[in-house]
Design a protein around this motif. Structure first.
Motif, PDB file in Angstrom:
ATOM      1  N   LEU A   1       0.809  -1.223   0.000  1.00 13.86           N
ATOM      2  CA  LEU A   1       0.000   0.000   0.000  1.00 13.86           C
ATOM      3  C   LEU A   1       0.839   1.268   0.000  1.00 13.86           C
ATOM      4  O   LEU A   1       0.279   2.364  -0.075  1.00 13.86           O
ATOM      5  CB  LEU A   1      -0.917   0.014   1.227  1.00 13.86           C
ATOM      6  CG  LEU A   1      -1.974  -1.088   1.298  1.00 13.86           C
ATOM      7  CD1 LEU A   1      -2.731  -1.003   2.617  1.00 13.86           C
ATOM      8  CD2 LEU A   1      -2.928  -0.998   0.119  1.00 13.86           C
ATOM      9  N   LEU A   2       2.158   1.123   0.090  1.00 13.78           N
ATOM     10  CA  LEU A   2       3.010   2.303   0.244  1.00 13.78           C
ATOM     11  C   LEU A   2       2.942   3.232  -0.957  1.00 13.78           C
ATOM     12  O   LEU A   2       3.069   4.455  -0.808  1.00 13.78           O
ATOM     13  CB  LEU A   2       4.460   1.865   0.486  1.00 13.78           C
ATOM     14  CG  LEU A   2       5.445   2.965   0.899  1.00 13.78           C
ATOM     15  CD1 LEU A   2       5.019   3.569   2.229  1.00 13.78           C
ATOM     16  CD2 LEU A   2       6.846   2.408   1.007  1.00 13.78           C
ATOM     17  N   GLY A   3       2.748   2.685  -2.161  1.00 10.02           N
ATOM     18  CA  GLY A   3       2.670   3.535  -3.338  1.00 10.02           C
ATOM     19  C   GLY A   3       1.516   4.509  -3.283  1.00 10.02           C
ATOM     20  O   GLY A   3       1.553   5.568  -3.907  1.00 10.02           O
ATOM     21  N   ARG A   4       0.478   4.175  -2.526  1.00  9.64           N
ATOM     22  CA  ARG A   4      -0.680   5.055  -2.419  1.00  9.64           C
ATOM     23  C   ARG A   4      -0.588   5.996  -1.228  1.00  9.64           C
ATOM     24  O   ARG A   4      -1.369   6.948  -1.135  1.00  9.64           O
ATOM     25  CB  ARG A   4      -1.955   4.206  -2.307  1.00  9.64           C
ATOM     26  CG  ARG A   4      -2.072   3.168  -3.413  1.00  9.64           C
ATOM     27  CD  ARG A   4      -3.315   2.321  -3.226  1.00  9.64           C
ATOM     28  NE  ARG A   4      -3.292   1.153  -4.116  1.00  9.64           N
ATOM     29  CZ  ARG A   4      -4.261   0.246  -4.175  1.00  9.64           C
ATOM     30  NH1 ARG A   4      -5.330   0.378  -3.417  1.00  9.64           N
ATOM     31  NH2 ARG A   4      -4.164  -0.777  -4.989  1.00  9.64           N
ATOM     32  N   PHE A   5       0.328   5.690  -0.296  1.00 10.82           N
ATOM     33  CA  PHE A   5       0.495   6.525   0.887  1.00 10.82           C
ATOM     34  C   PHE A   5       1.982   6.857   1.043  1.00 10.82           C
ATOM     35  O   PHE A   5       2.694   6.221   1.825  1.00 10.82           O
ATOM     36  CB  PHE A   5      -0.016   5.810   2.142  1.00 10.82           C
ATOM     37  CG  PHE A   5      -1.463   5.415   2.059  1.00 10.82           C
ATOM     38  CD1 PHE A   5      -2.459   6.330   2.340  1.00 10.82           C
ATOM     39  CD2 PHE A   5      -1.827   4.130   1.676  1.00 10.82           C
ATOM     40  CE1 PHE A   5      -3.795   5.978   2.257  1.00 10.82           C
ATOM     41  CE2 PHE A   5      -3.152   3.768   1.585  1.00 10.82           C
ATOM     42  CZ  PHE A   5      -4.146   4.693   1.878  1.00 10.82           C
ATOM     43  N   PRO A   6       2.485   7.839   0.276  1.00  9.93           N
ATOM     44  CA  PRO A   6       3.922   8.150   0.296  1.00  9.93           C
ATOM     45  C   PRO A   6       4.402   8.495   1.700  1.00  9.93           C
ATOM     46  O   PRO A   6       3.706   9.155   2.473  1.00  9.93           O
ATOM     47  CB  PRO A   6       4.022   9.361  -0.644  1.00  9.93           C
ATOM     48  CG  PRO A   6       2.813   9.287  -1.505  1.00  9.93           C
ATOM     49  CD  PRO A   6       1.737   8.696  -0.646  1.00  9.93           C
ATOM     50  N   GLY A   7       5.605   8.045   2.007  1.00  9.76           N
ATOM     51  CA  GLY A   7       6.193   8.366   3.295  1.00  9.76           C
ATOM     52  C   GLY A   7       5.873   7.387   4.391  1.00  9.76           C
ATOM     53  O   GLY A   7       6.390   7.501   5.498  1.00  9.76           O
ATOM     54  N   GLY A   8       4.998   6.417   4.137  1.00  9.28           N
ATOM     55  CA  GLY A   8       4.673   5.418   5.134  1.00  9.28           C
ATOM     56  C   GLY A   8       3.928   6.004   6.319  1.00  9.28           C
ATOM     57  O   GLY A   8       3.246   7.033   6.241  1.00  9.28           O
ATOM     58  N   ILE A   9       4.061   5.347   7.457  1.00  9.42           N
ATOM     59  CA  ILE A   9       3.350   5.781   8.658  1.00  9.42           C
ATOM     60  C   ILE A   9       3.857   7.140   9.133  1.00  9.42           C
ATOM     61  O   ILE A   9       3.077   7.990   9.568  1.00  9.42           O
ATOM     62  CB  ILE A   9       3.504   4.716   9.763  1.00  9.42           C
ATOM     63  CG1 ILE A   9       2.818   3.415   9.320  1.00  9.42           C
ATOM     64  CG2 ILE A   9       2.922   5.210  11.079  1.00  9.42           C
ATOM     65  CD1 ILE A   9       2.972   2.280  10.292  1.00  9.42           C
ATOM     66  N   ALA A  10       5.172   7.370   9.032  1.00  8.92           N
ATOM     67  CA  ALA A  10       5.707   8.672   9.418  1.00  8.92           C
ATOM     68  C   ALA A  10       5.140   9.782   8.531  1.00  8.92           C
ATOM     69  O   ALA A  10       4.837  10.879   8.997  1.00  8.92           O
ATOM     70  CB  ALA A  10       7.232   8.660   9.340  1.00  8.92           C
ATOM     71  N   GLY A  11       5.010   9.489   7.233  1.00  8.25           N
ATOM     72  CA  GLY A  11       4.414  10.478   6.343  1.00  8.25           C
ATOM     73  C   GLY A  11       2.969  10.746   6.683  1.00  8.25           C
ATOM     74  O   GLY A  11       2.495  11.890   6.613  1.00  8.25           O
ATOM     75  N   LEU A  12       2.231   9.695   7.066  1.00  2.00           N
ATOM     76  CA  LEU A  12       0.834   9.877   7.459  1.00  2.00           C
ATOM     77  C   LEU A  12       0.730  10.737   8.713  1.00  2.00           C
ATOM     78  O   LEU A  12      -0.118  11.634   8.796  1.00  2.00           O
ATOM     79  CB  LEU A  12       0.192   8.506   7.691  1.00  2.00           C
ATOM     80  CG  LEU A  12      -1.265   8.501   8.149  1.00  2.00           C
ATOM     81  CD1 LEU A  12      -2.154   9.155   7.097  1.00  2.00           C
ATOM     82  CD2 LEU A  12      -1.730   7.077   8.444  1.00  2.00           C
ATOM     83  N   VAL A  13       1.585  10.465   9.700  1.00  2.47           N
ATOM     84  CA  VAL A  13       1.596  11.292  10.911  1.00  2.47           C
ATOM     85  C   VAL A  13       1.948  12.729  10.574  1.00  2.47           C
ATOM     86  O   VAL A  13       1.370  13.678  11.114  1.00  2.47           O
ATOM     87  CB  VAL A  13       2.576  10.708  11.955  1.00  2.47           C
ATOM     88  CG1 VAL A  13       2.726  11.643  13.143  1.00  2.47           C
ATOM     89  CG2 VAL A  13       2.101   9.339  12.413  1.00  2.47           C
ATOM     90  N   GLY A  14       2.895  12.918   9.651  1.00  2.92           N
ATOM     91  CA  GLY A  14       3.265  14.273   9.254  1.00  2.92           C
ATOM     92  C   GLY A  14       2.115  15.014   8.608  1.00  2.92           C
ATOM     93  O   GLY A  14       1.892  16.204   8.875  1.00  2.92           O
ATOM     94  N   ARG A  15       1.356  14.307   7.763  1.00  2.00           N
ATOM     95  CA  ARG A  15       0.209  14.975   7.130  1.00  2.00           C
ATOM     96  C   ARG A  15      -0.864  15.308   8.154  1.00  2.00           C
ATOM     97  O   ARG A  15      -1.525  16.348   8.065  1.00  2.00           O
ATOM     98  CB  ARG A  15      -0.336  14.092   6.008  1.00  2.00           C
ATOM     99  CG  ARG A  15       0.574  14.049   4.783  1.00  2.00           C
ATOM    100  CD  ARG A  15      -0.086  13.332   3.629  1.00  2.00           C
ATOM    101  NE  ARG A  15      -0.183  11.899   3.856  1.00  2.00           N
ATOM    102  CZ  ARG A  15       0.780  11.032   3.561  1.00  2.00           C
ATOM    103  NH1 ARG A  15       1.931  11.460   3.059  1.00  2.00           N
ATOM    104  NH2 ARG A  15       0.625   9.745   3.770  1.00  2.00           N
ATOM    105  N   LEU A  16      -1.072  14.423   9.126  1.00  2.00           N
ATOM    106  CA  LEU A  16      -2.024  14.738  10.194  1.00  2.00           C
ATOM    107  C   LEU A  16      -1.567  15.948  11.002  1.00  2.00           C
ATOM    108  O   LEU A  16      -2.375  16.788  11.404  1.00  2.00           O
ATOM    109  CB  LEU A  16      -2.190  13.524  11.117  1.00  2.00           C
ATOM    110  CG  LEU A  16      -2.888  12.304  10.524  1.00  2.00           C
ATOM    111  CD1 LEU A  16      -2.875  11.157  11.519  1.00  2.00           C
ATOM    112  CD2 LEU A  16      -4.312  12.651  10.117  1.00  2.00           C
ATOM    113  N   ALA A  17      -0.244  16.027  11.221  1.00  2.00           N
ATOM    114  CA  ALA A  17       0.288  17.173  11.937  1.00  2.00           C
ATOM    115  C   ALA A  17       0.093  18.452  11.151  1.00  2.00           C
ATOM    116  O   ALA A  17      -0.218  19.518  11.711  1.00  2.00           O
ATOM    117  CB  ALA A  17       1.772  16.953  12.248  1.00  2.00           C
ATOM    118  N   ASP A  18       0.284  18.381   9.835  1.00  4.21           N
ATOM    119  CA  ASP A  18       0.051  19.554   8.993  1.00  4.21           C
ATOM    120  C   ASP A  18      -1.390  20.032   9.104  1.00  4.21           C
ATOM    121  O   ASP A  18      -1.671  21.219   9.225  1.00  4.21           O
ATOM    122  CB  ASP A  18       0.381  19.227   7.538  1.00  4.21           C
ATOM    123  CG  ASP A  18       1.885  19.109   7.294  1.00  4.21           C
ATOM    124  OD1 ASP A  18       2.648  19.643   8.116  1.00  4.21           O
ATOM    125  OD2 ASP A  18       2.271  18.496   6.294  1.00  4.21           O
TER     126      ASP A  18
END
Length: 654
Positions: free
Chosen positions: A591-608
């Motif tokens: 699933l990584l191709g659909r969610f760049p950056g992995g879990i850390a990237g997801l947390v970063g987007r939530l932080a944004d």
């Protein structure tokens, strides 16, 4: 000398290697994807074959129809439909990590369903007996005749199909420009599905044929099949005749080496070369072949990094979540009972190895699949030094320092390689180290690994591990900040831009590999010390693929994510049955191709989003003035900009 009898025996090995190489080339020629998961498909099919014959008591012929006619092609169709087709259609990248995810996912299924056990009674599809050749002195096994026939039919049929038919013309059109081919009404999806099904069929066939020869073992058989990538590399991923000829020649050479008996001191080298000739060819081929016909080589690692810059303050509670989680998971084991603490000792050591991947791939964009080899060398050097009288506290740091020159030397191939080519080169390095060093008693025999006085207790040793991890993080921080950090980011984003900015890209690549190798060596030294033994299986090259996929899932450019990922991997392995962690990592990597950056990237987007939501708005009644909420003065718009703004206002008020 050449012995015809030995050569006939080598044909059996060469034929299976040829089938595996043809399967790799077929998938690549039809889909444009180099399927690293090929070995896992072979292993899974071989285990299903064993289950059908040995447990469910099916006749071998019926089991072969089920496995090779339904299971293996079905895996290919399922992967194309559920993994690769969505990535293609969405424009998402990360195909390399997706194939790694499929490999880890299928190995996880093998461990979950069969416990990862090895079996020596794998059923054979081939007939027994042999035929006497003219001359009366040589006998050719019926099995070899069948295998030669399979290779000839598959290679010739595929060559004709791709070069002399309309299907071949459509395949070349799809691989060259999929969008243009689709516009011309070429059934791109159907062709890709057929390519994946045929490639998976050949993978299953290779696994079923090789299992009786090399025994049925998840990691060992997977690595054996992956070593045949050297044959595909020699063929430059284009020539089926070259691949078949090279595979047969290597198989014959492997058996001919059994008749070579040099001086006693060199016999071990000859024996190691004989049993590991395919991995040696893989390494040499990647060093010698200057260029492969790999498309999208610069984008195979894309999608691993976070998208966009962080625009939130350090005081945001979401931004503190990863660091808080890492501190919690590292601090809790100090309060564990002895049994649970013993399992937790693997966390800081594995976290150091994961952090080394963050340095190589996350910060510099150099895909490295060989960290398991560096980690094992660090453990081996530490054990040798400590056994030679060097104090342990000195050996645990001096051993990894000795790995740095190894990383420096093996980093030179990275100067002219990128993407998938670099990934294959680093994997071949780890495979060579595993086969020619870790598997040789002359290097690992009689090793005694003990903890130093004062750190025998698990709590004290765990504290020492955490201190080493903090030291590794400080090294990583120094690489990620200042001019050096900016140079690494430029190298990761665009080599051409880095060169134009005056950065010595060649030296920077080698430097990054050396640093990452040293950190991985430290993690390996801690791993062996925690277990108080050097276990070569801990540093298996296939295990290194699992590590890379895990780091990619948690965020390849996040050191904190790497620490949390290491703790999660160990916790899942200890708290659940074997195989669950592989399933989780495999699904995440797919699933990584659909969610760049992995879990850390997801947390970063939530932080944004949280940071953006926390900024008061004047229109919502905030008491802040426009100047205090945005200290930058408004910019004057150009006439074109004012016209665009007017049209936007008209649409909003429309």
């Amino acid at each position: 000398m050449f012995y015809a009898g030995l050569a006939l025996n080598g044909l059996a090995i060469g034929c299976v290697a040829a089938l595996a190489a043809v399967g790799l080339l077929a998938t690549y020629r039809v889909t444009g994807v180099f399927n690293i998961a090929f070995g896992a498909i072979a292993v899974f099919s071989a285990y299903v074959m064993w289950q059908c014959v040995r447990v469910w008591r099916m006749p071998v012929g019926v089991a072969a129809i089920v496995v090779l006619g339904l299971v293996a092609p079905g895996i290919g169709l399922l992967l194309e439909r559920s993994v690769y087709r969505p990535l293609r259609r969405s424009g998402a990248s990360g195909l390399l990590v997706a194939t790694l995810g499929v490999l880890v996912l299928q190995l996880g299924l093998v461990f979950l369903l069969w416990g990862g056990r090895s079996y020596v009674n794998a059923p054979s599809l081939l007939p027994a007996g042999d035929v006497l050749l003219p001359g009366g002195s040589l006998r050719l096994p019926y099995a070899t005749i069948v295998e030669l026939g399979l290779v000839a039919v598959v290679a010739a049929g595929l060559t004709v199909l791709l070069k002399a038919t309309r299907i071949g013309l459509m395949v070349r059109a799809v691989v060259d420009d999929r969008d243009l081919a689709a516009a011309a009404s070429v059934p791109a999806d159907a062709l890709a599905a057929g390519g994946w099904a045929f490639g998976a069929f050949l993978a299953g066939l290779a696994g079923v044929l090789w299992a009786p020869i090399y025994h049925l073992d998840p990691y060992s058989l997977t690595l054996t099949v992956l070593e045949t990538m050297g044959v595909a590399v020699l063929a430059r991923l284009t020539s089926l005749p070259v691949a078949v000829g090279a595979a047969l020649a290597i198989g014959i050479a492997q058996t001919e080496l059994t008749a070579v008996h040099p001086a006693v001191r060199w016999q071990g080298v000859v024996d190691a070369l004989r049993t590991n000739l395919f991995v040696a060819v893989l390494f040499v081929a990647l060093m010698v072949v200057p260029r492969l016909g790999i498309r999208e080589s610069g984008a195979v690692g894309a999608g691993l990094h976070r998208v966009g810059a962080r625009r939130i303050s350090r005081s945001d509670w979401v931004a503190r979540l990863p660091l808080g989680a890492a501190s919690l998971v590292l601090g809790l084991p100090f309060f564990f009972d002895p049994a649970d603490l013993r399992a937790a000792l693997a966390v800081p050591a594995l976290a150091v190895v994961f952090v080394s991947l963050v340095v190589a791939t996350g910060y510099a964009g150099q895909i490295s699949l060989g960290q398991a080899g560096y980690a094992g060398l660090g453990a081996l050097f530490m054990a040798k030094l400590a056994g030679g009288g060097v104090p342990w506290l000195v050996a645990v740091f001096l051993g990894p320092l000795l790995v740095v020159p190894v990383g420096w030397l093996t980093g030179y191939p990275a100067i002219h390689r990128r993407g998938l080519y670099l990934a294959l080169t680093t994997f071949a390095t780890a495979a060579v180290v595993a086969r020619f060093v870790f598997a040789q008693p002359v290097f690992v025999g009689g090793l005694v690994v003990a903890r130093p006085p004062g750190f025998v207790d698990d709590h004290w040793f765990y504290g020492l591990e955490v201190a080493c991890l903090v030291l590794a993080l400080l090294v990583v921080r120094s690489l990620h900040t200042g001019p050096l950090g900016r140079a690494l980011v430029a190298l990761r984003d665009s080599e051409a831009a880095a060169v134009s900015a005056g950065i010595d890209v060649r030296r920077m690549k080698v430097f990054v590999f050396a640093c990452a190798a040293g950190l991985a060596g430290l993690g390996g030294a801690l791993t062996a010390s925690a277990a108080q033994a050097f276990n070569p299986t801990d540093f298996d090259p296939v295990q290194g693929l699992v590590w890379f996929a895990a780091v990619a899932v948690w965020g390849v450019d996040s050191a904190v994510g790497a620490m949390v990922g290491a703790a999660a991997l160990v916790a899942v392995d200890v708290g659940t049955v074997v195989g669950v962690s592989g399933l989780a990592i495999g699904v995440g990597a797919v699933l990584l191709g659909r969610f760049p950056g992995g879990i850390a990237g997801l947390v970063g987007r939530l932080a944004d989003r949280a940071g953006a939501a926390s900024v008061p708005s004047v229109a919502s009644g905030s008491s802040l003035s426009p100047v205090s909420s945005n200290p930058d003065p408004p910019r004057r718009l150009s006439p074109a900009g004012r016209a665009v703004a007017a049209r936007v206002r008209e649409r909003r008020t429309g």
